[in-house]
Each structure stands twice: as structure tokens, then as C-alpha cells.
Design a protein around this motif. Structure first.
Motif, PDB file in Angstrom:
ATOM      1  N   VAL A  65       0.840  -1.204   0.000  1.00 44.83           N
ATOM      2  CA  VAL A  65       0.000   0.000   0.000  1.00 44.83           C
ATOM      3  C   VAL A  65       0.876   1.255   0.000  1.00 44.83           C
ATOM      4  CG1 VAL A  65      -1.723   1.314   1.306  1.00 44.83           C
ATOM      5  CG2 VAL A  65      -1.916  -1.178   1.152  1.00 44.83           C
ATOM      6  N   ASP A 106       2.698   2.577  -3.194  1.00 44.40           N
ATOM      7  CA  ASP A 106       1.858   3.016  -4.329  1.00 44.40           C
ATOM      8  C   ASP A 106       1.785   1.968  -5.439  1.00 44.40           C
ATOM      9  OD1 ASP A 106       1.091   5.463  -3.259  1.00 44.40           O
ATOM     10  OD2 ASP A 106       2.873   6.488  -4.008  1.00 44.40           O
ATOM     11  N   LEU A 152      -0.713  -0.372  -5.497  1.00 44.21           N
ATOM     12  CA  LEU A 152      -2.122  -0.682  -5.794  1.00 44.21           C
ATOM     13  C   LEU A 152      -2.658   0.042  -7.032  1.00 44.21           C
ATOM     14  CD1 LEU A 152      -3.739  -0.832  -2.218  1.00 44.21           C
ATOM     15  CD2 LEU A 152      -3.022  -2.733  -3.659  1.00 44.21           C
ATOM     16  N   PRO A 153      -2.416   1.337  -7.196  1.00 39.27           N
ATOM     17  CA  PRO A 153      -2.938   1.996  -8.407  1.00 39.27           C
ATOM     18  C   PRO A 153      -2.423   1.366  -9.702  1.00 39.27           C
ATOM     19  CG  PRO A 153      -2.268   3.637  -6.789  1.00 39.27           C
ATOM     20  CD  PRO A 153      -1.806   2.311  -6.279  1.00 39.27           C
ATOM     21  N   ASP A 155     -10.315   2.418  -1.710  1.00 41.22           N
ATOM     22  CA  ASP A 155      -9.975   3.813  -1.990  1.00 41.22           C
ATOM     23  C   ASP A 155      -9.232   3.998  -3.312  1.00 41.22           C
ATOM     24  OD1 ASP A 155     -11.159   4.506   0.388  1.00 41.22           O
ATOM     25  OD2 ASP A 155      -9.281   4.613   1.525  1.00 41.22           O
ATOM     26  N   CYS A 156      -8.527   2.973  -3.747  1.00 37.69           N
ATOM     27  CA  CYS A 156      -7.796   3.117  -5.014  1.00 37.69           C
ATOM     28  C   CYS A 156      -8.649   2.711  -6.223  1.00 37.69           C
ATOM     29  CB  CYS A 156      -6.476   2.347  -4.984  1.00 37.69           C
ATOM     30  SG  CYS A 156      -6.667   0.567  -5.089  1.00 37.69           S
TER      31      CYS A 156
END
Length: 459
Positions: free
Chosen positions: A80, A83, A85-86, A123-124
């Protein structure tokens, strides 16, 4: 330098990247390697490889990340914070089926650890992409997406609602109708995880038509699928009378009773749990179970297994008996009391003993006839010893005391009461003496002091 030599440099670089991700993915399968990999900064090295020009390197990098994140929440947190996950979510929508499976595996591995990590996935923007994957042509992609959605939903009602709002439920219901057994299992598990939190979420699953399809698969030969089917139906039925009645209307009786004889212990447990969740609501639902032969079947099941597998069946008998005299008598006639007494004596775990004590109290509290049925099995001295034992848990002591009190206040069978005159502490002895007074001095039965368990002054 020739063109061939130049290209050879790139080939060697590609081979080195391929070898690296393959080795990391392999090393990540062994717990003893995890800390070393983490200390070597493996996360930051894998991240750029998720966008590699070579698809197999991308997929293997994602697989390695998933295995690392699956190991503990620290590594999942690192995914997480890095970065990553995006990138995964973006690639999940664009790449081939092999990458989609690997990326969904990473999301599942991160989301399983805590609500906070699952929320980071939400959230992503991963939910919409995972839901799209449920419509993928490849069953493996659907399975990976359903698994990730289930792991997110299982934490709490808010996350489960987010999964529902993304439109997952109708597609999960379609997934349980697919021919692949593995996909059916994971989809049923996800529906169970969504349903468990609240009546509203369970109603969403019901409105999508899940119950009929789940009920049709109760007799599927695959034991792991049956576990999930029974679990999902239990999670729906537990919330309210209306939901329990909807499950019953799918004609699960007497079919579900065959699962109580299954070779798989967890199929037995989940079948008992389903019956318990229905029985607890109303006398009418309990009577329906009795009429279908459910009480006798559950008692046989309790006798054929040990430990926590017994627990839902024990509780089910208590719920049935609690509703009315007639239903408690149905448990007695089906030889439920000796089986519960056996559980009370032979189970090593206090919480199982406590459940058996509670169930026996529910059976014996109705009338002198009910109390006698419990007393003649020599259960009362066992309950007394559990209540007085310093080794018993607080819950077991409380439930044993309540059961003794409930049974004693109705028991007029003096041979069962006599040992209490010598062994019982004062707070139990007063109930015993009160019962002796009711039997030996019936003309003063209406005396308020006799009702309170004390000897009347006229004695």
C-alpha cells in the motif's frame, strides 16, 4: 559493435529480469525467506517490473508481490505504502487473463489482513475493476476477482456495502451457476461474507435470487462447495424470521439433514449451524424442523463427532427446547438429554460444556416431567461440580448455576435431589429445600415463602 551484439545486451537484461522475478516468486513460497527478502528491499525492486514490457515478467512480479503480501500485514502495508495498488488496478483493466489473475491475487492478499488494508483497496478504485472481472470470459479471472471481493467484504458492514454498491452481488449469483466447481465455491463464500453483517446486506443477496440457486446445490458431491453453500444460507437465515422463512421456503428440508451424515466434518458443522439459525427464531420454525426429523438427525450428528463440530447442534437443541414444553419434550423423546449429558461430561472445552449446560437448562425448566427427564440422567451432580470447580470458566459457572436453578425449581423427583442436601452450597441448597417442601408439604404450596425456595415457618 554489431547490431546482434547490441540486441544481445537487451536479451541478457530481459533474461536477468525474468530470472529475478521467478526466483523471488519461488523464494516467497517459503516462510523462512520472507524476512530476508523484505530486508533486501524486494518490494521496491518488484514495483517497476509490474510495468515491464514483457508480459510474463509483469505476471510473475505480481505473483511474487501477492505471495509476499499474503504472508503478513507488514508486507501488505508495504504494498500500500509503495503506491503499488494503483498500478495493479490500472493493469487489471488492461492486461491479459494471466496478469488479471495475478493482480487480483495481490489485492486479495493485501485486503485479507485488516479492514484498514481492505479500505485502501477500495480507496484506489479496485472494486469497479474487480466487478468487471466477474464478467470475464475466463473462469480463473472470475474466481480470482470473487475471492478478492469476498476478502474485502468479510471485515465489516461498511466494506461489504461498498462491494454491494459496486454491483458485485448479481454477478456473484451468476458465478455460482457456472459449471466450474472452484468458481462456485468462491462465489458462494463471497455471498456468505456479504450476508453475514446485517439483515439489509443479506436481503440484497436474497433479492438477487441467490437462495434458490444455493439450495439446489446442497447435495453437490463436492464437500468444500457444500461447506460454502450451507454457510451462505446460514448467514442469510440468522438475521430475521422473514429471511429464515425464505430459506425454508426453498425446500431445504429434509434435504439438508443428509448433510448431517456427511463424511466431511465441516459439512456436518455448517449443516447444524444452518438448522440452528432457523430454529432459534420462532416455535413454528422449530416445529417444522421437528416434523422433518431434524431434532433426531442433529442428536445423531452430535453423537458422531467431537469438539467444536458438536457446538451448533448442541445450541440448536437448546433453542428448540426453549420455545415451548412440547418442543422440549420432542428433544427428550428423541433421546437428546443423554447425548447432551455425555457432551457435558466428556468434552474438554469449557465453552462446549457451557453450551450443553445451557441446553439442558432449557429442556428441564418447563415442567416436573421435563425436569425429571434431565435429573434421571445424573446430570445435576455434574452441573454442580462444574459450578463449584475453580477450574471452570466464569461462563461455564454462570450457565451451570442457571441450569441447576431452572431444573431444580421444577424438579419433584426426590432421589435426584437428595445428594444436593449434602453437597450443595447455600445458594443452591435453598432451591433443593424448597422443592422438598413442595413435595412433602403440598398443602402449603401456595405459601409465598415456599415459592421463594425457603421453608415455611409452619414447618
Amino acid at each position: 559493435m554489431s547490431q546482434r551484439q547490441v540486441l544481445q545486451v537487451f536479451e541478457q537484461y530481459q533474461k536477468a529480469r525474468t530470472h529475478f522475478v521467478q526466483m523471488v516468486a519461488e523464494l516467497a513460497t517459503r516462510p523462512q525467506n520472507i524476512e530476508t527478502l523484505q530486508n533486501a528491499g524486494v518490494m521496491s525492486l518488484l514495483r517497476p517490473l509490474l510495468l515491464d514490457v514483457v508480459p510474463t515478467i509483469q505476471q510473475t512480479a505480481a505473483l511474487a508481490l501477492g505471495r509476499l503480501a499474503n504472508y503478513n500485514d507488514d508486507l501488505a502495508e508495504a504494498v500500500v505504502k509503495g503506491d503499488i495498488l494503483p498500478q495493479l488496478v490500472y493493469s487489471l483493466a488492461e492486461q491479459n487473463r494471466f496478469y488479471k489473475k495475478a493482480a487480483a491475487f495481490v489485492l486479495r492478499a493485501v485486503g485479507k489482513h485488516s479492514p484498514q488494508l481492505a479500505q485502501a483497496i477500495v480507496d484506489c478504485g479496485a472494486l469497479d475493476t474487480l466487478v468487471i472481472c466477474l464478467e470475464d470470459f475466463d473462469p480463473g479471472v472470475k474466481e480470482a476477482a470473487a475471492w478478492a471481493l469476498g476478502y474485502i467484504a468479510r471485515h465489516n458492514a461498511e466494506l461489504s456495502q461498498a462491494v454491494v454498491d459496486a454491483g458485485a452481488v448479481p454477478l456473484l449469483v451468476l458465478c455460482i451457476q457456472e459449471p466450474e466447481v472452484a468458481l462456485k465455491r468462491i462465489a458462494a463464500s463471497a455471498l456468505s461474507d456479504i450476508s453475514k453483517h446485517s439483515p439489509e446486506l443479506a436481503q440484497t443477496v436474497v433479492d438477487a435470487g441467490a437462495i434458490a440457486h444455493l439450495a439446489q446445490m446442497i447435495l453437490n458431491p463436492d464437500a468444500k462447495l457444500k461447506r460454502q453453500i450451507l454457510s451462505a444460507l446460514s448467514q442469510i437465515a440468522k438475521h430475521s424470521v422473514d429471511l429464515a422463512e425464505m430459506v425454508v421456503e426453498a425446500e431445504i428440508f429434509p434435504v439438508v439433514l443428509t448433510c448431517l451424515k456427511d463424511k466431511d466434518e465441516y459439512v456436518k458443522k455448517n449443516a447444524s449451524t444452518l438448522i440452528r439459525e432457523i430454529a432459534k427464531h420462532t416455535p413454528e420454525l422449530s416445529q417444522l424442523i421437528v416434523n422433518a426429523g431434524g431434532v433426531a438427525a442433529v442428536i445423531d450428528c452430535i453423537g458422531s463427532c467431537k469438539g467444536n463440530i458438536r457446538l451448533p447442534g448442541i445450541m440448536m437443541l437448546g433453542y428448540v427446547a426453549a420455545h415451548s414444553e412440547n418442543l422440549a419434550m420432542a428433544v427428550i423423546i428423541s433421546k437428546g438429554v443423554p447425548q447432551l449429558s455425555l457432551c457435558l461430561s466428556e468434552e474438554p472445552e469449557d465453552h462446549i460444556k457451557a453450551a450443553a449446560a445451557w441446553a439442558l437448562g432449557q429442556i428441564g425448566r418447563h415442567t416436573p416431567e421435563h425436569a425429571r427427564a434431565v435429573a434421571v440422567t445424573n446430570t445435576l451432580p455434574v452441573l454442580l461440580s462444574l459450578y463449584m470447580s475453580t477450574e471452570s470458566s466464569e461462563d461455564l459457572q454462570v450457565k451451570s448455576k442457571k441450569a441447576i436453578k431452572s431444573i431444580l425449581q421444577k424438579c419433584t423427583y426426590l432421589p435426584a435431589l437428595e445428594p444436593f442436601l449434602y453437597d450443595a452450597p447455600p445458594n443452591i441448597l435453598k432451591h433443593v429445600v424448597g422443592q422438598f417442601s413442595k413435595v412433602l408439604f403440598p398443602w402449603i404450596f401456595r405459601d409465598p415463602s415456599a415459592e421463594s425456595g425457603q421453608l415455611p415457618t409452619t414447618c
